[in-house]
Design an enzyme around this catalytic site. Structure first.
Site, PDB file in Angstrom:
ATOM      1  N   GLY A 133       3.892   3.634  -0.759  1.00 40.20           N
ATOM      2  CA  GLY A 133       5.216   3.320  -1.279  1.00 40.20           C
ATOM      3  C   GLY A 133       6.023   4.565  -1.596  1.00 40.20           C
ATOM      4  O   GLY A 133       7.172   4.479  -1.990  1.00 40.20           O
ATOM      5  N   ASN A 151      -4.636  10.497  -0.693  1.00 41.26           N
ATOM      6  CA  ASN A 151      -4.779  10.042   0.694  1.00 41.26           C
ATOM      7  C   ASN A 151      -6.092  10.542   1.269  1.00 41.26           C
ATOM      8  O   ASN A 151      -6.117  11.312   2.218  1.00 41.26           O
ATOM      9  CB  ASN A 151      -3.614  10.577   1.526  1.00 41.26           C
ATOM     10  N   ASN A 171      -2.958  17.914 -16.146  1.00 42.91           N
ATOM     11  CA  ASN A 171      -2.690  18.625 -14.897  1.00 42.91           C
ATOM     12  C   ASN A 171      -3.327  20.001 -15.012  1.00 42.91           C
ATOM     13  O   ASN A 171      -3.442  20.549 -16.109  1.00 42.91           O
ATOM     14  CB  ASN A 171      -1.182  18.768 -14.669  1.00 42.91           C
ATOM     15  N   LYS A 221      -5.720   1.672   3.974  1.00 41.46           N
ATOM     16  CA  LYS A 221      -4.495   2.452   3.784  1.00 41.46           C
ATOM     17  C   LYS A 221      -4.211   3.302   5.024  1.00 41.46           C
ATOM     18  O   LYS A 221      -3.068   3.448   5.451  1.00 41.46           O
ATOM     19  CB  LYS A 221      -4.618   3.344   2.543  1.00 41.46           C
ATOM     20  N   VAL A 248       4.599  14.908  -7.898  1.00 41.36           N
ATOM     21  CA  VAL A 248       5.553  13.797  -7.845  1.00 41.36           C
ATOM     22  C   VAL A 248       4.890  12.413  -7.938  1.00 41.36           C
ATOM     23  O   VAL A 248       5.258  11.589  -8.783  1.00 41.36           O
ATOM     24  CB  VAL A 248       6.391  13.892  -6.548  1.00 41.36           C
ATOM     25  N   SER A 293      -2.326  22.948 -14.280  1.00 43.09           N
ATOM     26  CA  SER A 293      -1.437  23.828 -15.030  1.00 43.09           C
ATOM     27  C   SER A 293      -0.637  22.965 -16.007  1.00 43.09           C
ATOM     28  O   SER A 293      -0.028  21.976 -15.609  1.00 43.09           O
ATOM     29  CB  SER A 293      -0.501  24.570 -14.077  1.00 43.09           C
ATOM     30  N   HIS A 295     -25.698   3.157  36.838  1.00 40.03           N
ATOM     31  CA  HIS A 295     -25.537   2.639  35.467  1.00 40.03           C
ATOM     32  C   HIS A 295     -25.776   1.136  35.380  1.00 40.03           C
ATOM     33  O   HIS A 295     -25.785   0.588  34.290  1.00 40.03           O
ATOM     34  CB  HIS A 295     -24.150   2.996  34.934  1.00 40.03           C
ATOM     35  N   LYS A 322       1.366  14.135   9.198  1.00 38.78           N
ATOM     36  CA  LYS A 322       0.443  14.709   8.227  1.00 38.78           C
ATOM     37  C   LYS A 322      -1.007  14.363   8.555  1.00 38.78           C
ATOM     38  O   LYS A 322      -1.917  14.926   7.968  1.00 38.78           O
ATOM     39  CB  LYS A 322       0.778  14.202   6.824  1.00 38.78           C
ATOM     40  N   GLU A 350       2.424   1.922  10.493  1.00 37.46           N
ATOM     41  CA  GLU A 350       3.741   2.497  10.160  1.00 37.46           C
ATOM     42  C   GLU A 350       4.215   3.426  11.292  1.00 37.46           C
ATOM     43  O   GLU A 350       5.380   3.391  11.681  1.00 37.46           O
ATOM     44  CB  GLU A 350       3.587   3.261   8.839  1.00 37.46           C
ATOM     45  N   TYR A 351       3.312   4.228  11.831  1.00 34.07           N
ATOM     46  CA  TYR A 351       3.652   5.087  12.975  1.00 34.07           C
ATOM     47  C   TYR A 351       4.163   4.236  14.134  1.00 34.07           C
ATOM     48  O   TYR A 351       5.155   4.567  14.770  1.00 34.07           O
ATOM     49  CB  TYR A 351       2.421   5.849  13.478  1.00 34.07           C
ATOM     50  N   HIS A 389      -2.867   1.089   7.674  1.00 31.81           N
ATOM     51  CA  HIS A 389      -1.488   0.801   7.258  1.00 31.81           C
ATOM     52  C   HIS A 389      -0.560   1.925   7.742  1.00 31.81           C
ATOM     53  O   HIS A 389       0.495   1.670   8.313  1.00 31.81           O
ATOM     54  CB  HIS A 389      -1.432   0.661   5.731  1.00 31.81           C
ATOM     55  N   ASN A 390      -0.976   3.157   7.538  1.00 25.42           N
ATOM     56  CA  ASN A 390      -0.143   4.284   7.983  1.00 25.42           C
ATOM     57  C   ASN A 390      -0.036   4.329   9.505  1.00 25.42           C
ATOM     58  O   ASN A 390       1.023   4.650  10.047  1.00 25.42           O
ATOM     59  CB  ASN A 390      -0.711   5.606   7.468  1.00 25.42           C
TER      60      ASN A 390
HETATM   61  P1  ATR Z   1       2.588  16.465  -3.912  1.00 21.47           P
HETATM   62  O1  ATR Z   1       2.466  16.406  -2.415  1.00 21.47           O
HETATM   63  O2  ATR Z   1       3.048  15.186  -4.539  1.00 21.47           O
HETATM   64  O3  ATR Z   1       3.305  17.680  -4.425  1.00 21.47           O
HETATM   65  P2  ATR Z   1      -0.172  17.292  -3.831  1.00 21.47           P
HETATM   66  O4  ATR Z   1       0.173  18.562  -3.155  1.00 21.47           O
HETATM   67  O5  ATR Z   1      -0.935  16.247  -3.106  1.00 21.47           O
HETATM   68  O6  ATR Z   1       1.100  16.623  -4.487  1.00 21.47           O
HETATM   69  O7  ATR Z   1      -0.978  17.627  -5.155  1.00 21.47           O
HETATM   70  C1  ATR Z   1      -0.523  18.585  -6.055  1.00 21.47           C
HETATM   71  C2  ATR Z   1      -1.288  18.365  -7.345  1.00 21.47           C
HETATM   72  O8  ATR Z   1      -2.660  18.674  -7.110  1.00 21.47           O
HETATM   73  C3  ATR Z   1      -0.804  19.246  -8.460  1.00 21.47           C
HETATM   74  O9  ATR Z   1      -0.866  18.491  -9.641  1.00 21.47           O
HETATM   75  C4  ATR Z   1      -1.825  20.367  -8.460  1.00 21.47           C
HETATM   76  O10 ATR Z   1      -2.003  21.002  -9.721  1.00 21.47           O
HETATM   77  P3  ATR Z   1      -1.043  22.261 -10.121  1.00 21.47           P
HETATM   78  O11 ATR Z   1       0.206  21.654 -10.636  1.00 21.47           O
HETATM   79  O12 ATR Z   1      -1.808  22.947 -11.199  1.00 21.47           O
HETATM   80  O13 ATR Z   1      -0.869  23.083  -8.897  1.00 21.47           O
HETATM   81  C5  ATR Z   1      -3.077  19.598  -8.116  1.00 21.47           C
HETATM   82  N1  ATR Z   1      -4.146  20.451  -7.581  1.00 21.47           N
HETATM   83  C6  ATR Z   1      -4.185  21.048  -6.385  1.00 21.47           C
HETATM   84  N2  ATR Z   1      -5.347  21.719  -6.217  1.00 21.47           N
HETATM   85  C7  ATR Z   1      -6.069  21.522  -7.348  1.00 21.47           C
HETATM   86  C8  ATR Z   1      -7.362  21.921  -7.795  1.00 21.47           C
HETATM   87  N3  ATR Z   1      -8.155  22.661  -7.018  1.00 21.47           N
HETATM   88  N4  ATR Z   1      -7.761  21.521  -9.015  1.00 21.47           N
HETATM   89  C9  ATR Z   1      -6.966  20.753  -9.780  1.00 21.47           C
HETATM   90  N5  ATR Z   1      -5.746  20.334  -9.415  1.00 21.47           N
HETATM   91  C10 ATR Z   1      -5.305  20.696  -8.222  1.00 21.47           C
END
Ligand code: ATR
Length: 473
Positions: A132, A105, A35, A185, A15, A37, A454, A263, A192-193, A188-189
């Site tokens: 954001g 992150n 990506n 960052k 996303v 995949s 001490h 998280k 936010e908490y 910042h988080n």
């Molecule tokens: P979100 O929380 O937005 O879903 P994320 O979990 O931080 O995102 O990251 C997911 C992304 O990391 C995906 O693009 C994933 O690739 P796939 O679509 O092929 O699963 C990528 N990703 C996770 N592990 C990976 C790795 N070991 N090598 C390459 N890409 C990886």
């Protein structure tokens, strides 16, 4: 570029990555997409391929070939080992002088390590905090890039263009060296908490003590959003409180399980603050309050604990809503003062050239803690970049002066009524500790000298002293 190559590449098209890639394209950049995949790459091209100029790639080799040199690639994959392996793959396919940006992150200590490893391989590495959420990524996030200034000169203009803008200024600036962007960052988080915890406490008190129902509370927060508290989080609090559950017709907030998740960035902030010795009590209380909400066995065990007398006359007149607003505002000032102290301590510890006023500037838009209030912080550091604490800036001093009586009344009311308000109370305790001329730390030092030799320092002479305490004899 004229040769049909891409200005920038994005690898990791979940996303956040997809939305940032679209943001680049919508701003006129040619974007190479990759990506692990290919399905995600194709899904993005199918649904949004017409939004700008994209180059589809299937492998890291193709990805590297699609990029104009010096290459510039943004990694948006899962933090941790996935990020390490993608960095390694890219570095192998890239040439000296190419730039890798980690927009995930990442923990700042990982970023410090990665920057060093990449520098040894001739690759320029930038750790960029991006805030954001999904919408920010697409419409303009707040971006906090850390790394060598010479690398920022190359990628800064691209990142600034896609960031949010407030009063014509981008919500992106060079933060400092190596891990500084991800550190900032993280804080910042953490802030936010604390913002969310304080909002929660205000809600709880107004509901339980003030007797206001969610619909009325939505209106209170909507009004607050027109004053000093004007911010994204107050705005969406009003919307969350106004939401009615379709299934039951109840306020949705009453149907949601009262156990907060996390998280980890709040926890990281507090861990770092503990190491740096900076009292970020506002953030720590917020992290612990979430943990407490999810401590089910303890909550179960404590369910029938007596409240003691809670029928004391409560100070909840017409002014209670205004009192709570002021308690919230004052506590918020303290939480920010503490967060900025932590950043200042890290600046010294890690040798980062961070300008605190710049942070407030780039947090004014795009990110979750965006607020009108941040303009006040910008002003404060503009007036005096070396502020010892935000509380000494004239604006905040006068705001705290205006809030203090309400703040004390609200904390006292919470205690009398048996409503937990750890954020309000600990911030007030911090405020009072700052004001106190003689803290009981003198006694702590006496105890430490008694049982552990001490030593202590004296108010009237230099040096370290040890006493043969009469109890020893
Ligand atoms: P979100 O929380 O937005 O879903 P994320 O979990 O931080 O995102 O990251 C997911 C992304 O990391 C995906 O693009 C994933 O690739 P796939 O679509 O092929 O699963 C990528 N990703 C996770 N592990 C990976 C790795 N070991 N090598 C390459 N890409 C990886």
């Amino acid at each position: 570029p004229a040769d049909g190559k891409a200005n920038i590449g994005v690898t990791g098209l979940a996303v956040m990555g997809s939305n940032i890639a679209r943001n680049f394209a919508r701003n006129g950049f040619t974007v190479a997409l990759h990506n692990r995949s290919v399905a995600k790459t194709d899904a993005l091209l199918d649904t949004h391929g017409d939004e700008g100029s994209f180059i589809r790639t299937e492998s890291i080799a193709e990805f590297a070939d699609a990029l104009a040199t010096p290459r510039c690639a943004l990694i948006m994959v899962q933090a941790g080992s996935a990020t390490d392996s993608v960095i390694d793959e890219l570095a192998s396919a890239f040439d000296e002088g190419d730039i890798i940006i980690d927009g995930g992150n990442a923990l700042y200590t990982d970023t410090i390590r990665r920057e060093k490893e990449m520098a040894e391989r001739g690759i320029r590495f930038i750790g960029a905090g991006i805030s954001g959420g999904e919408e920010g990524a697409l419409e303009g996030p707040s971006i906090m890039p850390g790394g060598p200034a010479s690398s920022y000169e190359v990628v800064g203009p691209i990142l600034e263009k896609i960031s949010a803008h407030v009063d014509g200024q981008p919500c992106c600036t060079h933060i400092g060296e190596d891990g500084s962007g991800h550190f900032v960052k993280m804080v910042h988080n953490g802030i936010e908490y604390s913002d969310m915890q304080l909002i929660g406490e205000a809600y709880h008190l107004l509901r339980e003590v003030g007797g206001l129902e969610p619909a009325a509370l939505a209106e209170v927060f909507r009004e607050w959003n027109e004053g000093d508290l004007d911010s994204y989080l107050i705005e969406i609090t009003s919307q969350v409180l106004a939401q009615v559950d379709e299934r039951t017709g109840s306020p949705l907030v009453d149907v949601i399980v009262d156990q907060a998740g996390q998280k980890g960035t709040g926890r990281w902030t507090v861990k770092s603050a503990l190491d740096l010795g900076v009292p970020v009590t506002g953030i720590a209380e917020a992290v612990f309050a979430r943990a407490l909400s999810s401590s089910l066995p303890q909550r179960e065990a404590g369910k029938s604990l007596p409240s003691g007398a809670t029928n004391v006359p409560l100070d909840t007149g017409d002014d209670f809503v205004e009192d709570v607003r002021k308690a919230l505002y004052a506590s918020k000032i303290i939480a920010y003062a503490q967060g900025f102290d932590q950043i200042n301590a890290a600046k010294d510890e890690y040798g980062w050239d961070i300008h605190r006023g710049d942070l407030a500037t780039i947090w004014r838009g795009g990110c979750i803690i965006r607020a009108k209030f941040l303009n006040r912080i910008v002003d404060a550091y503009e007036e005096n970049p070396e502020l010892r604490s935000l509380v000494e800036a004239p604006y905040f001093l006068s705001a705290l002066t205006d809030c203090i009586d309400s703040w004390r009344r609200v904390v006292a009311t919470a205690v009398h009524a048996g409503i937990p308000a750890p954020g309000f109370a600990s911030s007030l305790a911090y405020y009072d500790a700052l004001r106190t001329s003689r803290l009981p730390a003198a006694l702590t030092q006496g105890l430490r000298d008694y049982f552990g030799a001490h030593t202590y320092r004296r108010t009237d002479a230099e040096g370290a002293f040890h006493t043969l305490w009469s109890g020893d004899r």
